[in-house]
Design a protein around this motif. Structure first.
Motif, mmCIF file in Angstrom:
data_model
loop_
_atom_site.group_PDB
_atom_site.id
_atom_site.type_symbol
_atom_site.label_atom_id
_atom_site.label_comp_id
_atom_site.label_asym_id
_atom_site.label_seq_id
_atom_site.Cartn_x
_atom_site.Cartn_y
_atom_site.Cartn_z
ATOM 1 N N LEU A 40 0.839 -1.199 0.000
ATOM 2 C CA LEU A 40 0.000 0.000 0.000
ATOM 3 C C LEU A 40 0.875 1.251 0.000
ATOM 4 O O LEU A 40 0.630 2.192 -0.757
ATOM 5 C CB LEU A 40 -0.921 0.001 1.222
ATOM 6 N N SER A 41 1.898 1.260 0.821
ATOM 7 C CA SER A 41 2.800 2.412 0.905
ATOM 8 C C SER A 41 3.508 2.670 -0.413
ATOM 9 O O SER A 41 3.679 3.820 -0.821
ATOM 10 C CB SER A 41 3.835 2.182 2.011
ATOM 11 N N LEU A 42 3.918 1.617 -1.091
ATOM 12 C CA LEU A 42 4.610 1.776 -2.366
ATOM 13 C C LEU A 42 3.660 2.235 -3.477
ATOM 14 O O LEU A 42 4.076 2.962 -4.380
ATOM 15 C CB LEU A 42 5.308 0.474 -2.766
ATOM 16 N N PHE A 69 1.851 7.970 1.835
ATOM 17 C CA PHE A 69 2.738 7.401 2.850
ATOM 18 C C PHE A 69 3.573 8.502 3.487
ATOM 19 O O PHE A 69 3.670 8.602 4.712
ATOM 20 C CB PHE A 69 3.639 6.338 2.203
ATOM 21 N N ARG A 70 4.163 9.346 2.657
ATOM 22 C CA ARG A 70 5.013 10.422 3.184
ATOM 23 C C ARG A 70 4.198 11.458 3.957
ATOM 24 O O ARG A 70 4.687 12.028 4.930
ATOM 25 C CB ARG A 70 5.800 11.058 2.052
ATOM 26 N N LEU A 71 2.969 11.681 3.513
ATOM 27 C CA LEU A 71 2.100 12.595 4.253
ATOM 28 C C LEU A 71 1.830 12.049 5.657
ATOM 29 O O LEU A 71 2.006 12.745 6.650
ATOM 30 C CB LEU A 71 0.766 12.791 3.514
ATOM 31 N N VAL A 76 10.604 1.037 2.651
ATOM 32 C CA VAL A 76 9.764 1.774 1.696
ATOM 33 C C VAL A 76 10.462 3.065 1.279
ATOM 34 O O VAL A 76 10.543 3.380 0.087
ATOM 35 C CB VAL A 76 8.359 2.055 2.283
ATOM 36 N N GLU A 77 10.977 3.815 2.234
ATOM 37 C CA GLU A 77 11.681 5.071 1.909
ATOM 38 C C GLU A 77 12.894 4.811 1.014
ATOM 39 O O GLU A 77 13.132 5.562 0.067
ATOM 40 C CB GLU A 77 12.112 5.808 3.175
ATOM 41 N N LEU A 78 13.661 3.786 1.317
ATOM 42 C CA LEU A 78 14.821 3.459 0.481
ATOM 43 C C LEU A 78 14.384 3.097 -0.935
ATOM 44 O O LEU A 78 15.007 3.513 -1.916
ATOM 45 C CB LEU A 78 15.635 2.322 1.104
ATOM 46 N N GLU A 79 13.321 2.327 -1.044
ATOM 47 C CA GLU A 79 12.811 1.939 -2.367
ATOM 48 C C GLU A 79 12.299 3.162 -3.127
ATOM 49 O O GLU A 79 12.606 3.342 -4.304
ATOM 50 C CB GLU A 79 11.695 0.907 -2.224
ATOM 51 N N LEU A 80 11.530 4.012 -2.459
ATOM 52 C CA LEU A 80 10.997 5.201 -3.121
ATOM 53 C C LEU A 80 12.109 6.141 -3.565
ATOM 54 O O LEU A 80 11.980 6.818 -4.578
ATOM 55 C CB LEU A 80 10.021 5.941 -2.197
ATOM 56 N N LEU A 127 17.288 1.300 -2.514
ATOM 57 C CA LEU A 127 17.236 -0.095 -2.099
ATOM 58 C C LEU A 127 17.675 -1.024 -3.217
ATOM 59 O O LEU A 127 18.479 -1.926 -2.996
ATOM 60 C CB LEU A 127 15.827 -0.455 -1.623
ATOM 61 N N THR A 128 17.179 -0.799 -4.413
ATOM 62 C CA THR A 128 17.529 -1.684 -5.524
ATOM 63 C C THR A 128 18.978 -1.517 -5.951
ATOM 64 O O THR A 128 19.520 -2.385 -6.612
ATOM 65 C CB THR A 128 16.599 -1.440 -6.726
ATOM 66 N N LYS A 129 19.610 -0.439 -5.539
ATOM 67 C CA LYS A 129 21.016 -0.225 -5.871
ATOM 68 C C LYS A 129 21.952 -0.990 -4.943
ATOM 69 O O LYS A 129 23.149 -1.000 -5.150
ATOM 70 C CB LYS A 129 21.360 1.271 -5.799
ATOM 71 N N SER A 130 21.387 -1.633 -3.913
ATOM 72 C CA SER A 130 22.236 -2.293 -2.926
ATOM 73 C C SER A 130 22.904 -3.544 -3.475
ATOM 74 O O SER A 130 23.836 -4.047 -2.882
ATOM 75 C CB SER A 130 21.420 -2.635 -1.674
#
Length: 179
Positions: A83-85, A91-93, A149-153, A157-160
């Motif tokens: 849901l957050s993604l 989500f940020r709000l 979620v924040e890392l993915e947004l 995250l995918t760069k790890s």
């Protein structure tokens, strides 16, 4: 809820999803809802109260998701992450800073927190999580899920390089907690 109020909320959500809280102006909300530019003020004291109502609705949906999965904490947390993604601006709000928390927002936040603790308690009873303080475990899960979620947004995250995804990280943590 009146039709006008619902139209105003729908317009505000659309603006929020398109450009974040800065994109939501009372004038543009009224224009998109096809009412006068003053109409939003008849239903919401100001922009902060309008956004708080949207945030409260998101928190109520989160609480509902957490309750739908019984003792399957992994499924519940995956649903919250997904849901957050899907709704990054909401989500940020919800989890961004608030100068004040109007009553409805504070109540919805308490309800969502209670739902997360309840999900953790059910998972502990079912043996899906080790015994422990439910609030502490809930905070661990919440911190991992929100951080992932924040890392993915942010595209980090995918760069790890380990093919990490937010839901997979939550699953990994839960499996490690189970031992």
């Amino acid at each position: 809820m009146t039709g006008t109020r619902q139209a105003l909320l729908a317009a505000a959500i659309e603006l929020l999803d398109e450009g974040g809280p800065a994109a939501v102006t009372m004038r543009e909300v009224g224009r998109r809802a096809e009412v006068s530019h003053n109409a939003p003020y008849k239903h919401f004291a100001d922009k902060e109260h309008l956004l708080a109502e949207i945030a409260a609705a998101e928190l109520r949906e989160t609480a509902s998701l957490l309750g739908e999965h019984g003792d399957d904490i992994a499924a519940a947390m995956r649903a919250v992450v997904e849901l957050s993604l899907r709704r990054p601006q909401r989500f940020r709000l919800v989890y961004g800073p608030w100068r004040s928390a109007p009553g409805e927002l504070a109540d919805a936040a308490a309800s969502a927190w209670g739902a997360l603790i309840g999900a953790v308690e059910r998972a502990i009873r079912a043996g899906a999580l080790p015994p422990g303080e439910p609030a502490r475990i809930a905070n661990l899960l919440r911190a991992l899920a929100h951080g992932a979620v924040e890392l993915e947004l942010g595209g980090h995250l995918t760069k790890s390089g380990d093919d990490a995804d937010p839901a997979g990280l939550v699953d990994d943590l839960l499996s490690r907690l189970r031992g």
